[in-house]
Design a protein around this motif. Structure first.
Motif, PDB file in Angstrom:
ATOM      1  N   LYS A   1       0.869  -1.174   0.000  1.00  0.00           N
ATOM      2  CA  LYS A   1       0.000   0.000   0.000  1.00  0.00           C
ATOM      3  C   LYS A   1       0.908   1.227   0.000  1.00  0.00           C
ATOM      4  N   VAL A   2       0.922   1.938  -1.102  1.00  0.00           N
ATOM      5  CA  VAL A   2       1.941   2.959  -1.348  1.00  0.00           C
ATOM      6  C   VAL A   2       1.743   4.172  -0.439  1.00  0.00           C
ATOM      7  N   GLN A   3       2.839   4.581   0.199  1.00  0.00           N
ATOM      8  CA  GLN A   3       2.900   5.846   0.917  1.00  0.00           C
ATOM      9  C   GLN A   3       3.674   6.897   0.122  1.00  0.00           C
ATOM     10  N   LYS A   4       4.662   6.416  -0.630  1.00  0.00           N
ATOM     11  CA  LYS A   4       5.464   7.331  -1.451  1.00  0.00           C
ATOM     12  C   LYS A   4       5.957   6.573  -2.672  1.00  0.00           C
ATOM     13  N   LEU A   5       5.860   7.230  -3.823  1.00  0.00           N
ATOM     14  CA  LEU A   5       6.270   6.618  -5.083  1.00  0.00           C
ATOM     15  C   LEU A   5       7.020   7.664  -5.885  1.00  0.00           C
ATOM     16  N   GLN A   6       8.270   7.372  -6.218  1.00  0.00           N
ATOM     17  CA  GLN A   6       9.061   8.355  -6.950  1.00  0.00           C
ATOM     18  C   GLN A   6       9.903   7.677  -8.022  1.00  0.00           C
ATOM     19  N   ARG A   7      10.181   8.430  -9.045  1.00  0.00           N
ATOM     20  CA  ARG A   7      10.953   7.902 -10.163  1.00  0.00           C
ATOM     21  C   ARG A   7      12.445   7.962  -9.855  1.00  0.00           C
ATOM     22  N   ILE A   8      13.161   6.929 -10.269  1.00  0.00           N
ATOM     23  CA  ILE A   8      14.618   6.870 -10.141  1.00  0.00           C
ATOM     24  C   ILE A   8      15.222   7.159 -11.518  1.00  0.00           C
ATOM     25  N   ARG A   9      16.122   8.122 -11.570  1.00  0.00           N
ATOM     26  CA  ARG A   9      16.613   8.606 -12.866  1.00  0.00           C
ATOM     27  C   ARG A   9      18.065   8.235 -13.152  1.00  0.00           C
ATOM     28  N   SER A  10      18.743   7.598 -12.229  1.00  0.00           N
ATOM     29  CA  SER A  10      20.153   7.280 -12.489  1.00  0.00           C
ATOM     30  C   SER A  10      20.477   5.875 -11.994  1.00  0.00           C
ATOM     31  N   THR A  11      21.417   5.253 -12.667  1.00  0.00           N
ATOM     32  CA  THR A  11      21.868   3.924 -12.246  1.00  0.00           C
ATOM     33  C   THR A  11      22.620   3.976 -10.921  1.00  0.00           C
ATOM     34  N   THR A  12      23.186   5.148 -10.610  1.00  0.00           N
ATOM     35  CA  THR A  12      23.876   5.293  -9.317  1.00  0.00           C
ATOM     36  C   THR A  12      22.910   5.084  -8.165  1.00  0.00           C
ATOM     37  N   GLN A  13      21.702   5.643  -8.283  1.00  0.00           N
ATOM     38  CA  GLN A  13      20.691   5.445  -7.245  1.00  0.00           C
ATOM     39  C   GLN A  13      20.289   3.974  -7.143  1.00  0.00           C
ATOM     40  N   GLU A  14      20.211   3.296  -8.262  1.00  0.00           N
ATOM     41  CA  GLU A  14      19.865   1.875  -8.247  1.00  0.00           C
ATOM     42  C   GLU A  14      20.927   1.070  -7.513  1.00  0.00           C
ATOM     43  N   VAL A  15      22.192   1.338  -7.826  1.00  0.00           N
ATOM     44  CA  VAL A  15      23.288   0.606  -7.171  1.00  0.00           C
ATOM     45  C   VAL A  15      23.284   0.865  -5.671  1.00  0.00           C
ATOM     46  N   GLN A  16      23.060   2.119  -5.265  1.00  0.00           N
ATOM     47  CA  GLN A  16      23.021   2.460  -3.850  1.00  0.00           C
ATOM     48  C   GLN A  16      21.895   1.725  -3.132  1.00  0.00           C
ATOM     49  N   PHE A  17      20.762   1.579  -3.819  1.00  0.00           N
ATOM     50  CA  PHE A  17      19.644   0.875  -3.188  1.00  0.00           C
ATOM     51  C   PHE A  17      19.955  -0.605  -3.010  1.00  0.00           C
ATOM     52  N   TRP A  18      20.547  -1.233  -4.011  1.00  0.00           N
ATOM     53  CA  TRP A  18      20.898  -2.647  -3.882  1.00  0.00           C
ATOM     54  C   TRP A  18      21.933  -2.860  -2.784  1.00  0.00           C
ATOM     55  N   ASP A  19      22.825  -1.886  -2.597  1.00  0.00           N
ATOM     56  CA  ASP A  19      23.769  -1.973  -1.485  1.00  0.00           C
ATOM     57  C   ASP A  19      23.039  -1.925  -0.142  1.00  0.00           C
ATOM     58  N   LYS A  20      21.995  -1.097  -0.052  1.00  0.00           N
ATOM     59  CA  LYS A  20      21.208  -1.019   1.186  1.00  0.00           C
ATOM     60  C   LYS A  20      20.513  -2.346   1.470  1.00  0.00           C
ATOM     61  N   ILE A  21      19.989  -2.977   0.431  1.00  0.00           N
ATOM     62  CA  ILE A  21      19.353  -4.283   0.607  1.00  0.00           C
ATOM     63  C   ILE A  21      20.356  -5.299   1.145  1.00  0.00           C
ATOM     64  N   ARG A  22      21.544  -5.321   0.537  1.00  0.00           N
ATOM     65  CA  ARG A  22      22.577  -6.272   0.962  1.00  0.00           C
ATOM     66  C   ARG A  22      22.962  -6.037   2.419  1.00  0.00           C
ATOM     67  N   ASP A  23      23.204  -4.778   2.785  1.00  0.00           N
ATOM     68  CA  ASP A  23      23.631  -4.473   4.151  1.00  0.00           C
ATOM     69  C   ASP A  23      22.528  -4.786   5.162  1.00  0.00           C
ATOM     70  N   PHE A  24      21.280  -4.501   4.804  1.00  0.00           N
ATOM     71  CA  PHE A  24      20.166  -4.744   5.720  1.00  0.00           C
ATOM     72  C   PHE A  24      19.987  -6.241   5.970  1.00  0.00           C
ATOM     73  N   ARG A  25      20.121  -7.037   4.920  1.00  0.00           N
ATOM     74  CA  ARG A  25      20.015  -8.489   5.081  1.00  0.00           C
ATOM     75  C   ARG A  25      21.155  -9.028   5.947  1.00  0.00           C
ATOM     76  N   LYS A  26      22.361  -8.513   5.728  1.00  0.00           N
ATOM     77  CA  LYS A  26      23.528  -9.003   6.458  1.00  0.00           C
ATOM     78  C   LYS A  26      23.505  -8.567   7.922  1.00  0.00           C
TER      79      LYS A  26
END
Length: 259
Positions: A144-169
């Motif tokens: 159920k969306v609270q916030k939805l925003q467009r991602i415009r750069s691959t740098t932001q994508e890489v940073q997000f995947w790093d957050k996923i990895r760190d949060f899981r670890k």
């Protein structure tokens, strides 16, 4: 790997000590579909990874479909993990106004105006970040969306995947553990809060009766006074709204941080 039998699922009054309950948890779509439900938490839409209670999530992926439904819009997001997830946005419902045509008092429905788009510019093929709460819809996990925003750069994508990895670890890879004294302290505080609410409700009911109201199965009605008493007391009795008496209510909801 920790077995489900060895996990300790703490009561809801301990959740404020959890590292996940009031956090935007960066997850993959396949992780969200893998969250488990527990008896007693269905109404709060709280799910579990190991014994971590999770309600607020964030994902990143490509919009592959947009479905327009009455009162809501559903974005299907694919993050290339093997599962897509639907992200539901509540939108204003179109007003169905009616007007009389003056012939036999018949009514003709006016053409409803289209609902404004709260996410103007989003389309299929765009990369978006979604923040929202988890829920079940027809036995399938949704956001159920609270916030939805467009991602415009691959740098932001890489940073997000790093957050996923760190949060899981750092968080999800091991169970959430509390000491017994912490659980006892939380329970003691919870019972004190419940007692305080009950005392407050009793005081309100007592005050209500003193003001001449009768409580019967949750319905408040004014107790009629004898005519002689009404003649001797001409002043009006204050209404419930004027006295400010309300039923005690506890929301029981968790607010996410960082909106």
């Amino acid at each position: 790997m920790t077995s489900a039998e060895s996990l300790v699922y703490y009561p809801a009054y301990c959740f404020h000590l959890s590292p996940t309950i009031n956090k935007w948890c960066p997850l993959r779509a396949i992780d969200i579909h893998g969250l488990e439900s527990r008896p007693g938490f269905e109404g709060d839409n709280v799910f579990f990874s190991l014994n971590h209670p999770i309600r607020w999530v964030r994902i990143l992926g490509v919009v592959v479909a947009i479905d327009e439904l009455y009162g809501r819009r559903v974005y299907t997001v694919d993050d290339s993990t093997g599962r897509c997830i639907e992200c539901s946005v509540d939108i204003p419902k179109p007003k169905d106004t009616h007007r009389q045509n003056g012939v036999g008092c018949e009514t003709t429905a006016a053409v409803p105006a289209p609902a404004p788009d709260p996410n103007t510019g989003l389309d299929v093929g765009m990369v978006v970040e979604v923040k929202g709460s988890t829920k079940l819809f027809r036995d399938q996990k949704q956001i159920k969306v609270q916030k939805l925003q467009r991602i415009r750069s691959t740098t932001q994508e890489v940073q997000f995947w790093d957050k996923i990895r760190d949060f899981r670890k750092d968080v999800l890879s091991r169970p959430w553990v509390l000491e017994r004294k912490e659980v006892r302290r939380c329970k003691k505080q919870h019972m004190a809060d419940v007692d305080a609410e009950e005392t407050k409700a009793k005081q309100k009911r007592k005050k209500l009766r003193e003001n001449g109201y009768i409580l019967d199965r949750g319905v408040r009605s004014k107790e009629p006074k004898p005519k002689s008493e009404e003649a001797s007391q001409p002043t009006k009795q204050k209404s419930l709204a004027e006295t400010g008496v309300r039923d005690s209510y506890t929301a029981g909801q968790y607010d996410a941080l960082g909106l």
